[in-house]
Each structure stands twice: as C-alpha cells, then as structure tokens.
Motif scaffolding. Structure first.
Motif, mmCIF file in Angstrom:
data_model
loop_
_atom_site.group_PDB
_atom_site.id
_atom_site.type_symbol
_atom_site.label_atom_id
_atom_site.label_comp_id
_atom_site.label_asym_id
_atom_site.label_seq_id
_atom_site.Cartn_x
_atom_site.Cartn_y
_atom_site.Cartn_z
ATOM 1 N N UNK A 2 -17.100 -4.998 6.751
ATOM 2 C CA UNK A 2 -16.218 -4.808 5.597
ATOM 3 C C UNK A 2 -16.572 -3.541 4.831
ATOM 4 N N UNK A 3 -17.851 -3.232 4.736
ATOM 5 C CA UNK A 3 -18.257 -1.993 4.074
ATOM 6 C C UNK A 3 -17.728 -0.778 4.829
ATOM 7 N N UNK A 4 -17.777 -0.835 6.166
ATOM 8 C CA UNK A 4 -17.223 0.259 6.969
ATOM 9 C C UNK A 4 -15.712 0.378 6.754
ATOM 10 N N UNK A 5 -15.035 -0.761 6.654
ATOM 11 C CA UNK A 5 -13.589 -0.755 6.391
ATOM 12 C C UNK A 5 -13.311 -0.106 5.039
ATOM 13 N N UNK A 6 -14.094 -0.453 4.015
ATOM 14 C CA UNK A 6 -13.881 0.118 2.682
ATOM 15 C C UNK A 6 -14.109 1.630 2.682
ATOM 16 N N UNK A 7 -15.126 2.068 3.387
ATOM 17 C CA UNK A 7 -15.391 3.512 3.474
ATOM 18 C C UNK A 7 -14.211 4.226 4.132
ATOM 19 N N UNK A 8 -13.715 3.664 5.219
ATOM 20 C CA UNK A 8 -12.618 4.308 5.947
ATOM 21 C C UNK A 8 -11.334 4.310 5.129
ATOM 22 N N UNK A 9 -11.005 3.178 4.521
ATOM 23 C CA UNK A 9 -9.779 3.101 3.722
ATOM 24 C C UNK A 9 -9.858 4.055 2.538
ATOM 25 N N UNK A 11 -4.141 -0.389 -14.658
ATOM 26 C CA UNK A 11 -3.598 -0.050 -13.344
ATOM 27 C C UNK A 11 -3.630 1.460 -13.105
ATOM 28 N N UNK A 12 -3.955 1.787 -11.848
ATOM 29 C CA UNK A 12 -3.932 3.175 -11.414
ATOM 30 C C UNK A 12 -2.948 3.294 -10.262
ATOM 31 N N UNK A 13 -2.227 4.335 -10.219
ATOM 32 C CA UNK A 13 -1.267 4.552 -9.143
ATOM 33 C C UNK A 13 -1.758 5.697 -8.272
ATOM 34 N N UNK A 55 -9.342 7.841 -2.180
ATOM 35 C CA UNK A 55 -9.890 7.180 -3.351
ATOM 36 C C UNK A 55 -8.841 6.706 -4.330
ATOM 37 N N UNK A 56 -7.614 6.485 -3.850
ATOM 38 C CA UNK A 56 -6.528 6.051 -4.731
ATOM 39 C C UNK A 56 -6.848 4.712 -5.375
ATOM 40 N N UNK A 57 -6.221 4.453 -6.499
ATOM 41 C CA UNK A 57 -6.477 3.230 -7.244
ATOM 42 C C UNK A 57 -5.732 2.042 -6.672
ATOM 43 N N UNK A 58 -5.786 0.940 -7.399
ATOM 44 C CA UNK A 58 -5.176 -0.305 -6.952
ATOM 45 C C UNK A 58 -3.675 -0.301 -7.195
ATOM 46 N N UNK A 59 -3.004 -1.214 -6.549
ATOM 47 C CA UNK A 59 -1.587 -1.448 -6.779
ATOM 48 C C UNK A 59 -1.364 -2.922 -7.039
ATOM 49 N N UNK A 60 -0.381 -3.259 -7.850
ATOM 50 C CA UNK A 60 -0.148 -4.657 -8.207
ATOM 51 C C UNK A 60 0.141 -5.526 -6.991
ATOM 52 N N UNK A 88 0.832 -1.203 0.000
ATOM 53 C CA UNK A 88 0.000 0.000 0.000
ATOM 54 C C UNK A 88 0.867 1.254 0.000
ATOM 55 N N UNK A 89 1.992 1.223 0.718
ATOM 56 C CA UNK A 89 2.899 2.374 0.731
ATOM 57 C C UNK A 89 3.455 2.644 -0.656
ATOM 58 N N UNK A 90 3.746 1.580 -1.400
ATOM 59 C CA UNK A 90 4.240 1.757 -2.751
ATOM 60 C C UNK A 90 3.198 2.323 -3.691
ATOM 61 N N UNK A 91 1.928 2.002 -3.446
ATOM 62 C CA UNK A 91 0.858 2.455 -4.333
ATOM 63 C C UNK A 91 0.285 3.804 -3.926
ATOM 64 N N UNK A 92 0.170 4.049 -2.605
ATOM 65 C CA UNK A 92 -0.531 5.244 -2.130
ATOM 66 C C UNK A 92 0.364 6.212 -1.366
ATOM 67 N N UNK A 93 1.566 5.800 -1.030
ATOM 68 C CA UNK A 93 2.436 6.603 -0.188
ATOM 69 C C UNK A 93 2.405 6.082 1.240
ATOM 70 N N UNK A 94 3.517 6.214 1.979
ATOM 71 C CA UNK A 94 3.610 5.660 3.333
ATOM 72 C C UNK A 94 2.569 6.207 4.301
ATOM 73 N N UNK A 95 2.318 7.518 4.256
ATOM 74 C CA UNK A 95 1.386 8.102 5.232
ATOM 75 C C UNK A 95 -0.030 7.591 5.016
#
Length: 229
Positions: free
Chosen positions: A161-168, A227-229, A174-179, A33-40
């Motif tokens: 799980x829906x609450x987890x998805x909302x929070x994440x 893919x979205x970064x 709203x960042x995209x997926x990472x490989x 996740x850090x590689x895809x969205x940044x560490x913070x």
C-alpha cells in the motif's frame, strides 16, 4: 455497487457478485479521480496502482512474500499467472480512494501522507480478507489469529500500500482529495460494517467492529479537512 453488495449478502451464491462489484468500484474510483485530478492523471494513477497490486499478488502467490503463503481458488476468472484480474482492479480502485483520504488528512504531503494512505488501504483488508476467505476465493496455508489470516498479510499490505501511495502521488502530482473518492472510501467502510454486523450469514460482529473502527479512524478526520482540488 452498494445494491450489488447488499444482493450478494442475501444470495445463496454471493461469490457471483464479486467481479461486478469490483468493476463498479474501479469505475467509480476512476470517474471521481478524473473529476478531482483530471482524466489523464486519474487513468495513470489507476494503472500504476493496478500494476503494483498485480505484481505484488503474483510474487505473493509464487513466493509467499510479502503477505504469507496463500493461493487463489478457481472461482474468480479470468486469471493471469494465477491471480484474478478483479483483484488487481480492486487494488486500483481502493488505492485511489485511500490516497484521497490520506490527501485530506495530510494536506502537506510527504511521507506522512504515504503512511496515512497505506494505513487507510490496509484497514480495508480487515474486511476484505475475512469476506473473501469465507467465500472460498482464496485460502491461507497456515491459519492466523484474525479469522485465520496471519499477521504477515497485514504487514505485506502496509508495504504494498505504501508503494501504491508513492506511485499515485507521483502520477497525480501530489493533488489533493476529492469528495467523490472520499465518499467512496466512506461508503465502503459503512457498507462492510453493516454487512458483517447484520447481512452476512452468519454475521461476524468482531470483524464489523475491527474494520469499522479502523476504516472510520481514517475517514472521519478526512471529512474535517478543507477540500483541495
């Protein structure tokens, strides 16, 4: 992580491997996740998923809502308020992986992404609950139709799980997926399918098919998306 999972299936006391496997799962998820969205954002999203999962587990143990009446054994330690810490870490690790799958399947975001992520995370529990129950890590007060697990459990998983998805989604903007995260989800699906089909003693082909098809139904279309970064 894969090596420890295989070793656990061959060991006389597989429950000993649960903690290390979950820790590695969480570490992989945060790193990818850090590689895809940044560490913070990765750290914030992981902490949010852990907090929601842990709160749901504490409420569930105390009240039976939203999963149904269940209890943890004393096998997994440490425990806080009757809930093993590794359980909260598992919510965080697979929560990030499931969100990445949803982001790949539903690039536009919105409620469709939340629903896809909730389904992807709940699909994992088709493997998780039968495995943990057979290891004696937790038990249900009343037997259910799916390997002794009640339907309320899966309804509760969809809700949490829906609450987890909302929070994440909110934390990571709203960042995209990472490989890496998508690979983690896929590896878990394949690993659990093979384990239930051929490694565990006794094997359970019904769980292997149910979990493999359901997790695969989310992973397969995710790999087809740009893919979205």
């Amino acid at each position: 992580m894969v090596g420890l999972q295989v070793a656990s299936g061959l060991d006389a006391r597989p429950e000993r491997f649960t903690g290390p496997i979950v820790v590695l799962l969480a570490a992989c998820a945060v790193a990818f996740a850090a590689g895809a969205w940044g560490p913070r954002r990765a750290a914030g999203a992981f902490c949010a998923a852990v907090a929601i999962g842990y709160a749901a587990e504490v409420i569930g143990v105390l009240t039976g809502f939203p999963f149904g009446a269940y209890r943890y054994s004393d096998v997994l330690w440490p425990q806080v308020a009757g809930v093993p810490v590794v359980v909260a870490l598992a919510w965080g690790g697979m929560g990030l992986a499931a969100y990445a799958v949803a982001a790949a399947v539903v690039p536009a975001g919105g409620w469709a992404r939340v629903c896809a992520g909730a389904g992807a995370l709940t699909a994992w529990d088709l493997f998780l609950d039968p495995q943990m129950v057979r290891l004696g890590l937790w038990s249900w007060v009343e037997d259910g139709f799916y390997r002794g697990i009640p339907l309320t459990n899966f309804a509760g998983w969809l809700l949490v799980s829906a609450l987890v998805m909302l929070a994440v989604g909110r934390v990571c903007g709203g960042a995209g997926a990472g490989r890496g995260l998508l690979a983690l989800y896929t590896v878990m699906a394949v690993m659990e399918t093979v384990a239930f089909a051929a490694v565990f003693d006794p094997p359970d082909l019904a769980v292997a098919v149910a979990g493999g098809i359901t997790m695969g139904a989310f992973a397969a279309p995710a790999w087809r998306r740009p893919w979205q970064r």
